[in-house]
Design a protein around this motif. Structure first.
Motif, short mmCIF file in Angstrom:
data_model
loop_
_atom_site.label_atom_id
_atom_site.label_comp_id
_atom_site.label_asym_id
_atom_site.label_seq_id
_atom_site.Cartn_x
_atom_site.Cartn_y
_atom_site.Cartn_z
N THR A 232 -7.87 7.66 -10.90
CA THR A 232 -7.53 7.58 -9.51
C THR A 232 -7.71 7.61 -8.26
OG1 THR A 232 -6.06 6.21 -11.26
CG2 THR A 232 -5.96 5.86 -8.65
N ILE A 234 -7.50 7.65 -4.26
CA ILE A 234 -6.58 6.07 -3.25
C ILE A 234 -7.44 6.98 -1.60
CG2 ILE A 234 -4.78 5.93 -2.86
CD1 ILE A 234 -5.19 5.03 -4.83
N ALA A 247 -13.21 4.77 -3.04
CA ALA A 247 -11.47 4.57 -3.81
C ALA A 247 -11.64 3.44 -5.19
CB ALA A 247 -10.34 4.60 -2.33
N THR A 248 -10.30 3.63 -5.35
CA THR A 248 -10.20 2.33 -6.74
C THR A 248 -9.23 1.70 -5.38
OG1 THR A 248 -8.87 4.18 -7.84
CG2 THR A 248 -10.23 3.46 -8.02
N HIS A 249 -8.05 2.32 -4.34
CA HIS A 249 -7.24 1.82 -3.82
C HIS A 249 -7.16 2.12 -2.47
CE1 HIS A 249 -5.75 0.82 -7.59
NE2 HIS A 249 -5.68 1.28 -8.39
N VAL A 250 -6.43 1.67 -1.44
CA VAL A 250 -6.74 1.18 0.09
C VAL A 250 -5.29 1.96 -0.01
CG1 VAL A 250 -6.90 1.24 2.37
CG2 VAL A 250 -8.45 1.12 0.41
N THR A 251 -4.18 2.73 1.04
CA THR A 251 -3.27 2.66 1.70
C THR A 251 -3.05 2.81 2.97
OG1 THR A 251 -1.25 4.14 1.01
CG2 THR A 251 -3.26 5.64 0.88
N ALA A 262 1.10 5.84 -1.41
CA ALA A 262 0.06 5.91 -2.54
C ALA A 262 0.98 6.14 -4.05
CB ALA A 262 -0.68 6.98 -2.26
N GLU A 265 3.33 3.38 -4.97
CA GLU A 265 2.46 2.39 -6.20
C GLU A 265 1.51 2.24 -6.82
OE1 GLU A 265 1.31 -2.08 -5.62
OE2 GLU A 265 2.53 -0.61 -4.98
N TRP A 266 0.73 4.22 -7.01
CA TRP A 266 0.59 4.05 -8.00
C TRP A 266 0.02 5.19 -8.82
CZ3 TRP A 266 -2.62 2.57 -2.88
CH2 TRP A 266 -2.21 1.36 -3.49
#
Length: 270
Positions: A232, A234, A247-251, A262, A265-266
């Motif tokens: 994961t 971020i 990235a798999t996600h953006v905070t 982050a 949330e993850w």
């Protein structure tokens, strides 16, 4: 399930005033209480990390670590024992320093605890030293004691001056170092096998975690390797494009408690 969170410092953990906000501290403490291992993973030398580790109450047990100097050193936060490291060849440092020539810049380098420089100190070098809260020591490359281990070197200059150097670098640099533009005014020279991704992978293996159980949070080019290996990854809202894409996600940004968002949330929500 996330069992380890690797957090970059400048531009990520720290806001523009180089502070850890109360919301971020609270989130890190909740993650730690939930059994998640928190590891600061930074380009800073460990001496410039001490105060933040204390502030976050992170040196808890024998299995707490910090990854410093962009992955060249991994140390225990209780005893400061080095459990993983790569170092630079003194002969290569001599040749790398020669490339400065007439450029207005400093060639700087680090052992485990100290910031060294050659030549006359520039304003950008003073800025970098003050940012780290350290004292720079003048030591010409040819006078480095044979037994001294050098873990990272840097060219430090105004961005436009550094651009000129980068455009003229010979193959020797990429053949003998792992170069990375970590900041607009810094080009780092790491040992070829050293980066945040390699260090994080080795530490996760030592702790018995799979990379799917690892989260990495970062914003700059020197975070790219750890973003690629973490299950994961971020990107901070203020991250550079390459980090956003990897990235798999953006905070949220570091001005908006992005690390706290982050974690909740993850890492903790699941």
């Amino acid at each position: 399930m996330i069992k380890l969170i690797a957090i970059d410092m400048d531009g990520t953990l720290l806001n523009e005033h180089h502070l850890v906000t109360d919301k971020v501290k609270k989130a890190i403490k909740e993650a730690s209480n939930a059994g998640i291992k928190i590891v600061l993973c930074t380009g800073r030398p460990v001496q410039a990390v001490y105060e933040y580790l204390k502030e976050l109450e992170m040196p808890q047990d024998e299995e707490d670590y910090v990854i410093s100097l962009n992955g060249t050193v991994v140390q225990k936060t209780t005893t400061w024992e080095i459990v993983y490291s790569h170092e630079l060849d003194h002969k290569h440092l001599v040749e790398a320093e020669k490339l400065i020539g007439s450029f207005e810049m400093n060639f700087t380098y680090f052992d485990e605890n100290n910031y060294y420089f050659t030549g006359e100190p520039t304003e950008m070098m003073h800025y970098d030293v003050n940012l780290l809260g350290m004292e720079a020591k003048h030591l010409p490359i040819k006078e480095i004691p044979k037994e001294m281990k050098v873990f990272k070197a840097m060219y430090v200059a105004e961005a436009t001056e550094l651009d000129r150097l980068v455009a003229s670098l010979p193959p020797f640099i990429s053949e003998n170092f792992y170069p990375i533009r970590s900041l607009s005014y810094v080009l780092e020279l790491l040992p070829q096998k050293a980066n945040k991704g390699e260090a994080l992978t080795g530490l996760a293996e030592k702790l018995g975690f799979s990379m799917d159980e690892v989260m990495a949070i970062g914003d700059g080019e020197n975070d790219l390797d750890m973003m690629k290996v973490a299950g994961t990854s971020i990107a901070m809202g203020n991250a550079v494009d390459s980090i956003m894409q990897a990235a798999t996600h953006v905070t949220r940004s570091n001005q908006e408690d992005g690390v706290a968002h982050a974690i909740y949330e993850w890492a903790l929500k699941g």
